[in-house]
Design an enzyme around this catalytic site. Structure first.
Site, PDB file in Angstrom:
ATOM      1  N   ASP A  86      45.671  -9.328   7.347  1.00  0.00           N
ATOM      2  CA  ASP A  86      44.918 -11.102   7.821  1.00  0.00           C
ATOM      3  C   ASP A  86      43.843  -9.974   9.295  1.00  0.00           C
ATOM      4  O   ASP A  86      42.810 -11.776   8.741  1.00  0.00           O
ATOM      5  CB  ASP A  86      45.767 -11.568   8.713  1.00  0.00           C
ATOM      6  CG  ASP A  86      46.454 -12.536   7.594  1.00  0.00           C
ATOM      7  OD1 ASP A  86      46.096 -12.180   6.800  1.00  0.00           O
ATOM      8  OD2 ASP A  86      47.670 -12.639   8.313  1.00  0.00           O
ATOM      9  N   ASP A 145      41.979 -12.553  13.097  1.00  0.00           N
ATOM     10  CA  ASP A 145      42.929 -13.944  12.782  1.00  0.00           C
ATOM     11  C   ASP A 145      43.266 -13.452  13.906  1.00  0.00           C
ATOM     12  O   ASP A 145      43.483 -14.409  15.162  1.00  0.00           O
ATOM     13  CB  ASP A 145      44.005 -13.148  11.912  1.00  0.00           C
ATOM     14  CG  ASP A 145      45.171 -14.026  11.386  1.00  0.00           C
ATOM     15  OD1 ASP A 145      45.100 -14.828  11.419  1.00  0.00           O
ATOM     16  OD2 ASP A 145      46.493 -13.354  11.491  1.00  0.00           O
ATOM     17  N   ASP A 153      50.630  -9.755  16.612  1.00  0.00           N
ATOM     18  CA  ASP A 153      51.908 -10.273  15.881  1.00  0.00           C
ATOM     19  C   ASP A 153      53.135  -9.092  15.954  1.00  0.00           C
ATOM     20  O   ASP A 153      52.259  -8.456  15.872  1.00  0.00           O
ATOM     21  CB  ASP A 153      51.065 -10.776  14.953  1.00  0.00           C
ATOM     22  CG  ASP A 153      50.139 -11.848  14.377  1.00  0.00           C
ATOM     23  OD1 ASP A 153      49.634 -11.965  14.901  1.00  0.00           O
ATOM     24  OD2 ASP A 153      49.974 -11.712  13.233  1.00  0.00           O
ATOM     25  N   ARG A 204      47.737 -20.181  21.518  1.00  0.00           N
ATOM     26  CA  ARG A 204      49.115 -19.337  21.141  1.00  0.00           C
ATOM     27  C   ARG A 204      49.131 -18.363  22.094  1.00  0.00           C
ATOM     28  O   ARG A 204      48.165 -17.133  21.860  1.00  0.00           O
ATOM     29  CB  ARG A 204      48.567 -18.472  18.995  1.00  0.00           C
ATOM     30  CG  ARG A 204      49.190 -19.276  18.912  1.00  0.00           C
ATOM     31  CD  ARG A 204      48.787 -18.423  17.343  1.00  0.00           C
ATOM     32  NE  ARG A 204      49.123 -19.775  15.867  1.00  0.00           N
ATOM     33  CZ  ARG A 204      49.001 -19.019  15.061  1.00  0.00           C
ATOM     34  NH1 ARG A 204      49.546 -18.081  14.642  1.00  0.00           N
ATOM     35  NH2 ARG A 204      49.608 -20.248  13.474  1.00  0.00           N
TER      36      ARG A 204
END
Length: 390
Positions: free
Chosen positions: A188, A212, A216, A268
């Site tokens: 991504d 992105d 992660d 986030r």
């Protein structure tokens, strides 16, 4: 090879602290730096040692939180590898390049860089187990195309690297983490992505402006510490947990400590699914949608963080996705946090604050929130020169 004695280094560090602390006529800036170091147990462990360049693997004893100590990355069988060539071949890496050290060498490897480098990866870099990427002493940028992936690997340290302008990648083949060419699906465009990885330490990196997200932690990854990083200029910053249906992430445990979020971060920080996160002594310099969010019954303990709300927009720190009839099933708790500019934190009603339950080598003391600005002053890539401490 480097051999060293932890007890000897301990006394060197203790002496260094005493000597530095009592030097008269220090500037306010230098004294503030020293005060911040003394409270930051990670940095205190190595940054006050003027000989850290001669003993780089000492860093592995300094980690805290869910990674525990990273001493599996050291030892007599450790390979010291220097990157001298910024080029990249994703299938047949040349000796001297970053990919050769991180993907081809099948041993404990400590990777350093000969000089300042701007590395444009042709394909995502898949990092092998027991690998340390140590950018201290030089300026290393990994940017403007593919970035880093820790895929089915363990005991990995990423330290003092700038990662930015990372872009999505189409499916293709690439040198895998065991020195074998493997197929890789669509990527991504994250700065760092963990996939089924464990015991990972991400420390003192600067991450921004990626297609992105910045970091992660997905697909069953766990025992992760994210510390002393600077996250800025990004919409989606950090994702903990792959998706709502990936229940293996229920076992995920992540520590976020001494990080600086902002300016210009939207959401986030982190967004968490299923698992558990201990978010402690971080600085939040505004947000747009929210700072901390989640779904699928996650547990999160927010402790002694400083939340500074944006001038305009949402003042609320948290966000909860109301899905699958879970209602107020999230365990989001705030303990000894500080809130400025109207910031607020909606806690879960009833219940108890979930404890991180650290073992002895993971445990650390939480610093009073009034010192968070000082603690996070050195977040991100450090400027380490040949004639000064970091």
């Amino acid at each position: 090879m480097i051999s060293y004695n932890i007890n000897i280094n301990y006394w060197r560090f203790a002496l260094a602290i005493v000597v530095v602390t009592f030097i008269p006529n220090l500037s306010v800036a230098k004294q503030s730096k020293i005060d911040g170091l003394k409270m930051n147990v990670i940095d205190q462990c190595w940054r006050l040692n003027p000989e850290w360049r001669m003993n780089r693997p000492q860093l592995a004893t300094c980690s805290i939180g869910y990674t525990g100590k990273m001493t599996n990355n050291t030892g007599k069988d450790l390979v010291h590898y220097e990157v001298i060539d910024p080029s990249d071949d994703p299938i047949s890496p040349k000796p001297g390049t970053l990919r050769y050290g991180a993907s081809v060498i099948q041993s404990k490897v400590w990777i350093t860089f000969q000089k300042d480098m701007h590395i444009k990866l042709e394909r995502p870099l898949l990092i092998s187990s027991f690998t340390t990427i140590d950018g201290r002493g030089v300026n290393v940028d990994i940017a403007e195309n593919a970035c880093l992936m820790i895929f089915k690997a363990t005991n990995v340290i990423i330290h003092n690297i700038r990662l930015h302008h990372c872009k999505p990648q189409a499916p293709g083949v690439v040198m895998g983490p065991e020195g074998k060419v493997i197929p890789l699906g669509h990527v991504d465009g994250d700065a760092i992505r963990l996939v089924t990885a464990s015991k990972i330490w991400i420390d003192h990196n600067t991450l921004y402006n990626c297609q992105d997200g910045l970091l992660d932690v997905t697909r069953g990854s766990t025992d992760v510490t994210i510390s002393n990083n600077w996250f800025r200029n990004q919409d989606k910053v950090m994702l903990l947990g792959h998706d709502d249906g990936y229940i293996r992430d229920q076992n995920m445990k992540v520590t976020l400590v001494y990080n600086h979020f902002g300016p210009n971060c939207n959401q986030r920080m982190p967004r968490i699914r299923h698992g558990y996160a201990h978010v402690v002594n971080n600085l939040y310099l505004g947000w747009v949608q929210y700072a901390i969010g989640g779904s699928m019954r996650p547990s999160l303990k927010s402790e002694a963080n400083l939340f500074i709300a944006p001038t305009k927009g949402s003042k609320e720190v948290t966000w909860r996705k109301n899905s699958h009839g879970n209602g107020d099933a999230w365990k989001f708790y705030s303990l000894k946090d500080a809130f400025e500019n109207g910031a607020s934190f909606t806690m879960t009603k009833g219940g108890h604050v979930p404890k991180p339950n650290y073992n002895e080598e993971q445990r650390f003391s939480v610093v009073n929130v009034k010192y968070v600005r000082l603690l996070t002053r050195s977040s991100g890539v450090l400027r380490c020169t040949a004639t000064s401490l970091c």
